[in-house]
Design a protein around this motif. Structure first.
Motif, PDB file in Angstrom:
ATOM      1  N   VAL A 304       0.656  -1.351   0.045  1.00  0.00           N
ATOM      2  CA  VAL A 304      -0.073   0.084  -0.065  1.00  0.00           C
ATOM      3  C   VAL A 304       0.764   1.384   0.061  1.00  0.00           C
ATOM      4  O   VAL A 304       0.566   2.080  -0.519  1.00  0.00           O
ATOM      5  CB  VAL A 304      -0.994  -0.065   1.176  1.00  0.00           C
ATOM      6  CG1 VAL A 304      -2.169  -0.977   1.100  1.00  0.00           C
ATOM      7  CG2 VAL A 304      -0.333  -0.031   2.755  1.00  0.00           C
ATOM      8  N   SER A 305       2.093   1.354   0.831  1.00  0.00           N
ATOM      9  CA  SER A 305       2.802   2.531   0.726  1.00  0.00           C
ATOM     10  C   SER A 305       3.266   2.900  -0.460  1.00  0.00           C
ATOM     11  O   SER A 305       3.378   3.846  -0.825  1.00  0.00           O
ATOM     12  CB  SER A 305       3.887   2.436   1.932  1.00  0.00           C
ATOM     13  OG  SER A 305       3.423   2.325   3.066  1.00  0.00           O
ATOM     14  N   VAL A 310       3.903   5.714  -5.622  1.00  0.00           N
ATOM     15  CA  VAL A 310       3.696   5.499  -7.015  1.00  0.00           C
ATOM     16  C   VAL A 310       2.394   5.321  -7.563  1.00  0.00           C
ATOM     17  O   VAL A 310       2.054   4.004  -7.649  1.00  0.00           O
ATOM     18  CB  VAL A 310       4.942   4.587  -7.419  1.00  0.00           C
ATOM     19  CG1 VAL A 310       5.049   4.414  -9.259  1.00  0.00           C
ATOM     20  CG2 VAL A 310       6.373   4.886  -6.923  1.00  0.00           C
ATOM     21  N   PRO A 311       1.521   5.962  -7.565  1.00  0.00           N
ATOM     22  CA  PRO A 311       0.285   5.495  -7.981  1.00  0.00           C
ATOM     23  C   PRO A 311      -0.025   4.557  -9.328  1.00  0.00           C
ATOM     24  O   PRO A 311      -0.928   3.671  -9.471  1.00  0.00           O
ATOM     25  CB  PRO A 311      -0.632   6.943  -8.075  1.00  0.00           C
ATOM     26  CG  PRO A 311       0.339   7.885  -7.416  1.00  0.00           C
ATOM     27  CD  PRO A 311       1.758   7.638  -7.777  1.00  0.00           C
ATOM     28  N   ASP A 321       9.755  -1.646 -15.025  1.00  0.00           N
ATOM     29  CA  ASP A 321      10.812  -0.989 -15.692  1.00  0.00           C
ATOM     30  C   ASP A 321      10.331   0.516 -16.169  1.00  0.00           C
ATOM     31  O   ASP A 321      11.271   1.226 -16.524  1.00  0.00           O
ATOM     32  CB  ASP A 321      11.628  -1.680 -16.627  1.00  0.00           C
ATOM     33  CG  ASP A 321      10.850  -2.037 -17.846  1.00  0.00           C
ATOM     34  OD1 ASP A 321       9.553  -2.117 -17.842  1.00  0.00           O
ATOM     35  OD2 ASP A 321      11.538  -2.520 -18.921  1.00  0.00           O
ATOM     36  N   HIS A 322       9.084   0.480 -16.248  1.00  0.00           N
ATOM     37  CA  HIS A 322       8.517   2.081 -16.858  1.00  0.00           C
ATOM     38  C   HIS A 322       8.703   2.855 -15.399  1.00  0.00           C
ATOM     39  O   HIS A 322       8.834   4.335 -15.794  1.00  0.00           O
ATOM     40  CB  HIS A 322       7.191   1.773 -17.314  1.00  0.00           C
ATOM     41  CG  HIS A 322       7.065   1.351 -18.487  1.00  0.00           C
ATOM     42  ND1 HIS A 322       5.819   0.954 -18.959  1.00  0.00           N
ATOM     43  CD2 HIS A 322       7.874   0.652 -19.358  1.00  0.00           C
ATOM     44  CE1 HIS A 322       5.980   0.275 -20.310  1.00  0.00           C
ATOM     45  NE2 HIS A 322       7.302   0.208 -20.459  1.00  0.00           N
ATOM     46  N   TYR A 323       8.707   2.474 -14.277  1.00  0.00           N
ATOM     47  CA  TYR A 323       8.547   3.285 -12.954  1.00  0.00           C
ATOM     48  C   TYR A 323       9.643   3.308 -12.293  1.00  0.00           C
ATOM     49  O   TYR A 323       9.979   4.233 -11.524  1.00  0.00           O
ATOM     50  CB  TYR A 323       7.332   2.887 -12.163  1.00  0.00           C
ATOM     51  CG  TYR A 323       5.993   3.445 -12.646  1.00  0.00           C
ATOM     52  CD1 TYR A 323       5.134   4.338 -12.470  1.00  0.00           C
ATOM     53  CD2 TYR A 323       5.432   2.307 -13.638  1.00  0.00           C
ATOM     54  CE1 TYR A 323       4.110   4.778 -13.094  1.00  0.00           C
ATOM     55  CE2 TYR A 323       4.250   2.758 -14.182  1.00  0.00           C
ATOM     56  CZ  TYR A 323       3.525   3.659 -14.119  1.00  0.00           C
ATOM     57  OH  TYR A 323       2.289   4.164 -14.684  1.00  0.00           O
ATOM     58  N   TRP A 359       5.836  15.012  -6.353  1.00  0.00           N
ATOM     59  CA  TRP A 359       7.364  14.235  -6.237  1.00  0.00           C
ATOM     60  C   TRP A 359       8.358  14.928  -6.971  1.00  0.00           C
ATOM     61  O   TRP A 359       9.465  14.677  -7.008  1.00  0.00           O
ATOM     62  CB  TRP A 359       7.047  12.909  -6.468  1.00  0.00           C
ATOM     63  CG  TRP A 359       6.873  12.182  -5.156  1.00  0.00           C
ATOM     64  CD1 TRP A 359       5.541  12.027  -4.518  1.00  0.00           C
ATOM     65  CD2 TRP A 359       7.847  11.782  -4.194  1.00  0.00           C
ATOM     66  NE1 TRP A 359       5.695  11.182  -3.335  1.00  0.00           N
ATOM     67  CE2 TRP A 359       7.113  10.932  -3.136  1.00  0.00           C
ATOM     68  CE3 TRP A 359       9.353  11.520  -4.448  1.00  0.00           C
ATOM     69  CZ2 TRP A 359       7.771  10.384  -2.188  1.00  0.00           C
ATOM     70  CZ3 TRP A 359       9.844  10.689  -3.252  1.00  0.00           C
ATOM     71  CH2 TRP A 359       9.093  10.333  -2.040  1.00  0.00           C
ATOM     72  N   LYS A 360       7.940  15.469  -8.365  1.00  0.00           N
ATOM     73  CA  LYS A 360       8.848  15.865  -9.314  1.00  0.00           C
ATOM     74  C   LYS A 360      10.081  16.770  -8.512  1.00  0.00           C
ATOM     75  O   LYS A 360      10.965  16.929  -9.373  1.00  0.00           O
ATOM     76  CB  LYS A 360       8.484  16.265 -10.459  1.00  0.00           C
ATOM     77  CG  LYS A 360       7.483  15.227 -11.259  1.00  0.00           C
ATOM     78  CD  LYS A 360       6.874  15.820 -12.580  1.00  0.00           C
ATOM     79  CE  LYS A 360       6.280  14.504 -13.320  1.00  0.00           C
ATOM     80  NZ  LYS A 360       5.574  14.947 -14.631  1.00  0.00           N
TER      81      LYS A 360
END
Length: 669
Positions: A304-305, A310-311, A321-323, A359-360
């Motif tokens: 969950v965290s 990272v939604p 690997d996209h995230y 977050w960016k």
């Protein structure tokens, strides 16, 4: 880091001495001291190793292996002993956990100053495979090429020290592999090992050559059949007792232990439930930082965290690997690469372009954990935690301690590491101050040597040392010594026709050569007054060859004077030299500018020999002649002359040394 270079310095000094280290570092062009946590260029280490090979005349592989062995001992002495000992119960486990140790050390080495950008600890990576014959294949990966010979030194020293086994390591494959961060050197070692036993143990046991098996297998092979049968009978006898009571827990335990040896007769067999007694919701809440993905890297589930941060992970089937990108080990993001390093700790980092807007602007989140391959599901489980070193890093990512599961030791690690890093920063500052003091002390020692050299040029060394200690220097009587005086012919006329600077340059040019000759022939320079130069042999240290030394010095003076130009005529200058042998009294005169002076009639006669001499000739008194008569010197008689204050004296001229050539007289090679 400076720790590596400090270790290399310590090895050279300990085994070869300070002089070799000084020569090595000067040729390599590096500083003398290194700070433990300071980052230095790899070229410095490479230069030191290269110069060590040339200076010591030893091949690079031998130097690196010796460095590896010493590095292991240096780490133990530096406080890492217990940490290394607890890595594993056998050599296989020890090597398997080296990457985990590097990961732990990176917590300190990457963030010593809280608000400075972390510097990557670019450590090598290790992967180990067991073979059926008891040997192992050790895979070594590193960005630094040519240093792989260190590995046998380190692993061999650890095996002998921690596990009492000797190993041999042979390179079976050497390649360069294209990884995520570029080319990596990949070396495969075949590791075979044999036990090292005391004389008593060698007579008592005979070991199988397959000693490389893990600790459980080693224990079982050491148990002999007699002990096993005896234990079985004991258990059977107890089971068929006349009083059929249920055996207690401790009786059961005693029954499966070898009598007299304390070794377990059977290994541990875990018990698994028929079905998993945990629902998916509880699992994802209890392990808030975990991910499961298949061979195509499609995400099947996530904690969950990590979903909150990272939604995108809430979309089932998206590619991992996209995230995320893999930070450590530096391998491509494929299931085969991950399986290859399955025993390593994996560090993932979120990709900025895939993060939410909030977050960016923050530093990207890193996750650290282990990979577990689930064969039945053909999926990989990544059990991880946020990789956070300090409270400052936690705040930068706008996270809180509450975001981390209560059972996760990361909570404690952040708080403990905060305090530890503060202590290490203080230690680092102290180390810097210590290095500064060492450099200042070295400079002070150099200045002290310069001061002493200047003092010893003015006074004899033993006299100067006595004065430094505040002692009184008593005058000494020398029964026999040889004194020389010299001066420049027509010096008064030269001074009248030249500029003062020309006189100074002429005298300096001449005296520099004379001073060098005093060292060559080991005579003591008493003083210079204008163009007069005075030396003595046999004072302040009495020697039997005082006359020969002064005679050779005088011959050198005549030769040296020919190389000094008369500023008026442009021709070589001419000097007169007078020598006399006899007794003197010597002592220190004055306090403000103390001088070591000679007193007695011998000084006067030597001065008269010079003043009554002939240009470019060495004038000897009869006593000096008697000392040189049988010493391989060519001399001619001058006859009787009238000497002021002394009346008539029989004198001689020194012509040459029959056995020494000009180069020997001048101290030339």
């Amino acid at each position: 880091y400076g720790f590596i270079n400090t270790c290399l310095k310590s090895l050279v000094i300990e085994k070869y001495g300070e002089e070799i280290w000084e020569k090595l570092r000067l040729q390599a062009g590096v500083q003398d001291g290194f700070l433990t946590f300071e980052v230095y260029k790899d070229e410095i280490t490479m230069q030191l190793v290269d110069k060590a090979c040339k200076i010591l005349g030893v091949p690079a592989d031998v130097v690196l292996r010796e460095f590896g062995e010493y590095f292991f001992e240096f780490c133990k002495r530096s406080g890492y002993d217990h940490m290394l000992r607890t890595l594993g119960g056998n050599l296989y486990e020890f090597i398997e956990n080296l990457d985990a140790l590097h990961s732990y050390l990176s917590l300190s080495y990457q963030a010593i100053v809280f608000f400075s950008p972390p510097q990557e600890m670019n450590a090598p990576s290790f992967r180990v495979e067991k073979n059926e014959d008891g040997s192992m294949h050790l895979h070594y990966y590193s960005d630094r090429r040519g240093l792989y010979h260190i590995v046998p030194g380190i692993i061999g020293a650890a095996a002998l020290d921690f596990f009492n086994i000797e190993i041999s390591m042979e390179i079976v494959n050497q390649t360069e592999e294209e990884e995520r961060t570029g080319k990596k050197e990949h070396i495969v070692f075949l590791v075979t090992q044999n036990p090292v036993l005391s004389y008593k143990d060698r007579n008592k046991f005979s070991f199988s050559p397959q000693y490389l098996a893990d600790s459980e297998n080693q224990t079982e092979t050491q148990l002999n059949n007699k002990d096993l049968e005896k234990s079985k009978n004991t258990i059977r006898d107890r089971g068929s007792s006349l009083c059929p009571v249920k055996k207690s827990h401790w009786k059961t335990i005693r029954g499966i232990i070898t009598l007299g040896r304390g070794k377990l007769l059977r290994g541990f067999d875990p018990v698994y439930p028929k079905s998993l007694w945990i629902d998916p919701k509880t699992f994802c809440n209890g392990l808030p930082f975990h991910m499961v993905f298949d061979k195509e890297l499609r995400v099947k589930q996530a904690g969950v965290s990590i979903q909150k941060i990272v939604p995108g992970l809430q979309t089932v089937g998206i590619c991992l690997d996209h995230y995320f990108s893999i930070v450590h080990p530096e391998v491509p993001f494929t299931i085969s690469s991950i399986q290859k390093f399955i025993n390593s700790q994996f560090v993932f980092q979120t990709k900025r372009e895939m993060m939410p807007e909030s977050w960016k602007q923050r530093p990207m989140l890193e996750l650290r954990g282990q990979m577990i391959w689930m064969e039945s599901l053909q999926c990989m489980l990544y059990l991880c935690s946020p990789l956070l070193r300090t409270l400052h890093e936690l705040e930068e990512r706008q996270m809180h301690i509450a975001d981390i599961a209560p059972h996760d030791v990361t909570r404690d690690l952040i708080l403990l590491n905060q305090q530890r890093l503060a202590e290490m920063e203080l230690s680092n500052q102290l180390e810097r101050k210590k290095e500064e003091l060492r450099i200042l002390s070295k400079h002070l020692e150099e200045e002290k040597k310069k001061t002493e050299a200047l003092l010893y040029a003015m006074l004899p060394q033993h006299v100067a040392n006595q004065l430094k200690e505040g002692k009184r220097v008593e005058a000494g009587e020398f029964k026999e010594c040889t004194i020389l005086f010299s001066d420049v012919v027509t010096f008064t006329n030269i001074c009248a026709q030249c500029e003062p600077i020309q006189i100074v340059l002429m005298l300096n040019s001449m005296y520099l050569q004379f001073d060098r000759l005093t060292t060559v022939h080991d005579v003591y320079k008493v003083e210079t007054i204008g163009d007069a130069y005075m030396v003595v042999g046999g004072v302040p240290v009495p020697v039997s060859t005082h006359a020969e030394r002064v005679a050779n010095f005088a011959l050198g003076m005549i030769i040296a004077a020919k190389g000094v130009q008369n500023p008026v005529s442009g021709n070589p200058i001419q000097i007169r030299v007078g020598i006399h042998t006899g007794p003197v009294l010597a002592g220190v005169v004055g306090e403000k500018m103390p001088r070591y002076c000679l007193f007695g009639d011998t000084v006067n006669i030597a001065s008269r020999m010079e003043s009554h001499g002939v240009p470019s000739k060495i004038h000897l008194s009869s006593s000096a002649y008697q000392c040189l008569k049988y010493k391989n010197f060519e001399m001619t008689e001058r006859g009787e002359i009238e000497v002021k204050g002394k009346g008539k004296m029989h004198t001689y001229f020194l012509v040459r040394n029959k056995t020494a050539c000009e180069n020997e007289i001048m101290g030339r090679p």
